[in-house]
Design a protein around this motif. Structure first.
Motif, PDB file in Angstrom:
ATOM      1  N   ARG A   1       0.771  -1.187   0.056  1.00 23.44           N
ATOM      2  CA  ARG A   1      -0.090  -0.058  -0.046  1.00 23.44           C
ATOM      3  C   ARG A   1       0.945   1.331   0.108  1.00 23.44           C
ATOM      4  N   LEU A   2       0.707   2.050  -1.145  1.00 15.00           N
ATOM      5  CA  LEU A   2       1.534   3.094  -1.111  1.00 15.00           C
ATOM      6  C   LEU A   2       0.724   4.558  -0.672  1.00 15.00           C
ATOM      7  N   LEU A   3      -0.403   4.842  -1.580  1.00  9.92           N
ATOM      8  CA  LEU A   3      -0.984   5.740  -1.141  1.00  9.92           C
ATOM      9  C   LEU A   3      -2.380   5.770   0.003  1.00  9.92           C
ATOM     10  N   ALA A   4      -2.658   6.586   0.821  1.00 14.42           N
ATOM     11  CA  ALA A   4      -3.412   6.243   1.970  1.00 14.42           C
ATOM     12  C   ALA A   4      -4.851   6.287   1.332  1.00 14.42           C
ATOM     13  N   ASP A   5      -5.262   6.992   0.360  1.00 14.72           N
ATOM     14  CA  ASP A   5      -6.501   6.940  -0.389  1.00 14.72           C
ATOM     15  C   ASP A   5      -6.622   7.715  -1.732  1.00 14.72           C
ATOM     16  N   GLY A   6      -5.963   8.636  -1.973  1.00 15.38           N
ATOM     17  CA  GLY A   6      -6.196   9.308  -3.516  1.00 15.38           C
ATOM     18  C   GLY A   6      -7.321   9.946  -3.668  1.00 15.38           C
ATOM     19  N   ASP A   7      -7.613  11.353  -3.203  1.00 16.75           N
ATOM     20  CA  ASP A   7      -8.819  11.945  -3.239  1.00 16.75           C
ATOM     21  C   ASP A   7      -8.529  13.128  -4.403  1.00 16.75           C
ATOM     22  N   PRO A   8      -9.126  12.999  -5.769  1.00 18.07           N
ATOM     23  CA  PRO A   8      -9.073  14.054  -6.788  1.00 18.07           C
ATOM     24  C   PRO A   8      -9.840  15.068  -6.395  1.00 18.07           C
ATOM     25  N   THR A   9     -10.382  15.422  -5.286  1.00 17.99           N
ATOM     26  CA  THR A   9     -11.088  16.429  -4.965  1.00 17.99           C
ATOM     27  C   THR A   9     -10.612  17.375  -3.708  1.00 17.99           C
ATOM     28  N   ASP A  10      -9.485  17.056  -3.147  1.00 22.72           N
ATOM     29  CA  ASP A  10      -9.028  17.645  -2.069  1.00 22.72           C
ATOM     30  C   ASP A  10      -8.113  18.933  -2.232  1.00 22.72           C
ATOM     31  N   GLY A  11      -7.651  19.182  -3.477  1.00 21.44           N
ATOM     32  CA  GLY A  11      -6.658  20.060  -3.988  1.00 21.44           C
ATOM     33  C   GLY A  11      -5.376  19.776  -3.810  1.00 21.44           C
ATOM     34  N   ARG A  12      -5.050  18.789  -3.445  1.00 20.21           N
ATOM     35  CA  ARG A  12      -3.647  18.382  -3.176  1.00 20.21           C
ATOM     36  C   ARG A  12      -3.200  17.042  -3.955  1.00 20.21           C
ATOM     37  N   VAL A  13      -2.069  16.934  -4.004  1.00 20.74           N
ATOM     38  CA  VAL A  13      -1.391  15.592  -4.775  1.00 20.74           C
ATOM     39  C   VAL A  13      -0.863  14.749  -3.550  1.00 20.74           C
ATOM     40  N   GLU A  14      -1.038  13.508  -3.429  1.00 20.17           N
ATOM     41  CA  GLU A  14      -0.519  12.672  -2.475  1.00 20.17           C
ATOM     42  C   GLU A  14       0.509  11.863  -2.998  1.00 20.17           C
ATOM     43  N   VAL A  15       1.902  12.049  -2.396  1.00 21.22           N
ATOM     44  CA  VAL A  15       3.187  11.367  -2.884  1.00 21.22           C
ATOM     45  C   VAL A  15       3.685  10.292  -1.960  1.00 21.22           C
ATOM     46  N   ALA A  16       3.909   9.061  -2.269  1.00 20.77           N
ATOM     47  CA  ALA A  16       4.592   8.098  -1.577  1.00 20.77           C
ATOM     48  C   ALA A  16       5.651   7.633  -1.979  1.00 20.77           C
ATOM     49  N   VAL A  17       6.919   7.089  -1.380  1.00 20.68           N
ATOM     50  CA  VAL A  17       8.080   6.510  -1.986  1.00 20.68           C
ATOM     51  C   VAL A  17       8.353   5.275  -1.086  1.00 20.68           C
ATOM     52  N   ALA A  18       8.527   4.076  -1.773  1.00 16.20           N
ATOM     53  CA  ALA A  18       8.893   2.981  -0.856  1.00 16.20           C
ATOM     54  C   ALA A  18      10.177   2.886  -0.722  1.00 16.20           C
ATOM     55  N   VAL A  19      10.913   2.529   0.351  1.00 16.67           N
ATOM     56  CA  VAL A  19      12.257   2.443   0.637  1.00 16.67           C
ATOM     57  C   VAL A  19      12.635   1.319   1.398  1.00 16.67           C
ATOM     58  N   PRO A  20      13.302   0.468   0.844  1.00 20.00           N
ATOM     59  CA  PRO A  20      13.875  -0.830   1.672  1.00 20.00           C
ATOM     60  C   PRO A  20      14.850  -0.300   2.687  1.00 20.00           C
ATOM     61  N   VAL A  21      14.607  -0.846   3.974  1.00 22.69           N
ATOM     62  CA  VAL A  21      15.239  -0.338   5.141  1.00 22.69           C
ATOM     63  C   VAL A  21      15.899  -1.935   5.798  1.00 22.69           C
ATOM     64  N   ILE A  22      17.062  -1.851   6.039  1.00 22.11           N
ATOM     65  CA  ILE A  22      17.734  -2.878   6.923  1.00 22.11           C
ATOM     66  C   ILE A  22      17.446  -2.828   8.333  1.00 22.11           C
ATOM     67  N   ALA A  23      16.608  -3.791   8.908  1.00 19.35           N
ATOM     68  CA  ALA A  23      16.428  -3.842  10.278  1.00 19.35           C
ATOM     69  C   ALA A  23      17.267  -4.898  10.858  1.00 19.35           C
ATOM     70  N   ARG A  24      18.039  -4.252  12.006  1.00 18.26           N
ATOM     71  CA  ARG A  24      19.024  -4.901  12.556  1.00 18.26           C
ATOM     72  C   ARG A  24      18.648  -5.042  14.165  1.00 18.26           C
ATOM     73  N   LYS A  25      18.673  -6.093  14.513  1.00 19.37           N
ATOM     74  CA  LYS A  25      18.450  -6.543  15.917  1.00 19.37           C
ATOM     75  C   LYS A  25      19.650  -7.340  16.683  1.00 19.37           C
ATOM     76  N   ARG A  26      19.822  -6.993  17.806  1.00 19.06           N
ATOM     77  CA  ARG A  26      20.992  -7.615  18.490  1.00 19.06           C
ATOM     78  C   ARG A  26      20.620  -9.119  18.824  1.00 19.06           C
ATOM     79  N   PHE A  27      21.687  -9.923  18.235  1.00 22.71           N
ATOM     80  CA  PHE A  27      21.617 -11.580  18.506  1.00 22.71           C
ATOM     81  C   PHE A  27      20.582 -12.027  17.531  1.00 22.71           C
ATOM     82  N   ARG A  28      20.333 -11.333  16.561  1.00 24.93           N
ATOM     83  CA  ARG A  28      19.011 -11.756  15.548  1.00 24.93           C
ATOM     84  C   ARG A  28      19.656 -11.405  14.274  1.00 24.93           C
TER      85      ARG A  28
END
Length: 310
Positions: free
Chosen positions: A223-250
């Protein structure tokens, strides 16, 4: 009525390919039965679209600008198999009525570069489509329902995205491509929405969704965009970025972080050469900065109305 995508740039020698499709003929019959005069045009070039749109011009203005007639008795129906075909008509409306910056009139809204464009009705030609713009907006889909909307339905005004490439976006754009296996190909770029920075150009981006509507709300199950409403006067922008999650001993694992912002304008500057994109379903690529900005309520559609036939 205008139908797009029937054939190539010339209709010579392709009468069958350029003939109106069955839903267009059924719609024409429904309108005639209701007492309307109907003309069907198979438009396969910008010039042919412009010839139709000229009928919506208003009376001459002292400033010499071509302006739409707010009291026009004409009605425009666009029969389209794809959102890209519909966009082609809206793009020509903008080209016709947007004044040059040097001749901006005083009666143009401060947050707009185009006047209120003439409303149009959409006749979807792909009956199986479930995520086209007409479906997203809950607009009528059958010829009888579209006829009722044209004759009796209310006008619903919608936001429009213009871009610095000289075109428009009615639904949205997805920046980023996939490989032969359909997997996202990471790319880097600076992405700004108004004063907010979603990426400074160092992140590996899986996808960037630019939403006026909700057509690109999801990408590869994410899911990128929360809703996408063409009547709210705004553009919704989303980026998907991979993030490495590091946990101690895992073991480390990769999760996808989605960053979202709403605003008036967005700019995308690729850092690593060509980047693929889809804009209203039309594919392309760019290595240069591309910008989109919102025109609140600039275009309009005829929404559901009373039934034409019992």
């Amino acid at each position: 009525m205008a139908e797009g995508g029937g054939c190539g740039s010339s209709c010579s020698g392709c009468e069958s390919a350029c003939s109106p499709r069955t839903p267009v003929l059924v719609l024409g019959d429904a309108l005639r039965e209701a007492g309307a005069r109907v003309e069907t045009v198979v438009a396969s070039s910008d010039a042919e679209i412009d010839d139709v749109l000229a009928r919506f011009d208003g009376p001459g203005r002292p400033d010499g600008l071509t302006w739409p007639d707010a009291d026009s008795k004409h009605r425009l129906v666009v029969a389209a198999a794809t959102d890209g075909q519909l966009r082609a008509v809206v793009r020509r409306l903008v080209r016709r009525y947007a004044p040059p910056p040097s001749k901006r009139p005083d009666d143009l809204a401060a947050d707009r570069t185009v006047p209120d464009l003439p409303p149009l009705a959409i006749l979807p030609l792909d009956a199986a489509a479930t995520n086209d713009l007409a479906a997203q907006l809950g607009l009528p889909r059958t010829p009888d329902e579209v006829a009722a909307a044209v004759l009796h339905g209310p006008v619903r005004r919608l936001d429009l995205l213009r871009n610095d490439g000289g075109s428009v976006t009615i639904d949205g754009a997805l920046v980023g491509g996939t490989d032969d296996q359909g997997r996202a190909v990471p790319w880097r770029g600076r992405i700004e929405v108004d004063d907010a920075v979603l990426s400074d150009g160092t992140d590996p981006i899986l996808a960037c969704a630019i939403g006026n509507g909700a057509g690109y709300a999801e990408f590869d199950g994410l899911r990128l965009l929360a809703d996408g409403d063409p009547t709210d006067g705004r553009v919704e922008v989303a980026v998907a970025v991979p993030v490495i999650a590091r946990k101690r001993f895992r073991p480390s694992r990769v999760r996808v972080e989605v960053r979202r912002v709403r605003g008036r304008a967005v700019a995308v500057l690729p850092r690593d050469g060509e980047v693929q994109f889809l804009d209203d379903g039309v594919g392309g690529s760019t290595s240069r900065k591309r910008s989109w900005w919102t025109e609140p309520g600039a275009w309009a559609v005829y929404a559901a109305g009373a039934a034409v036939r019992g």
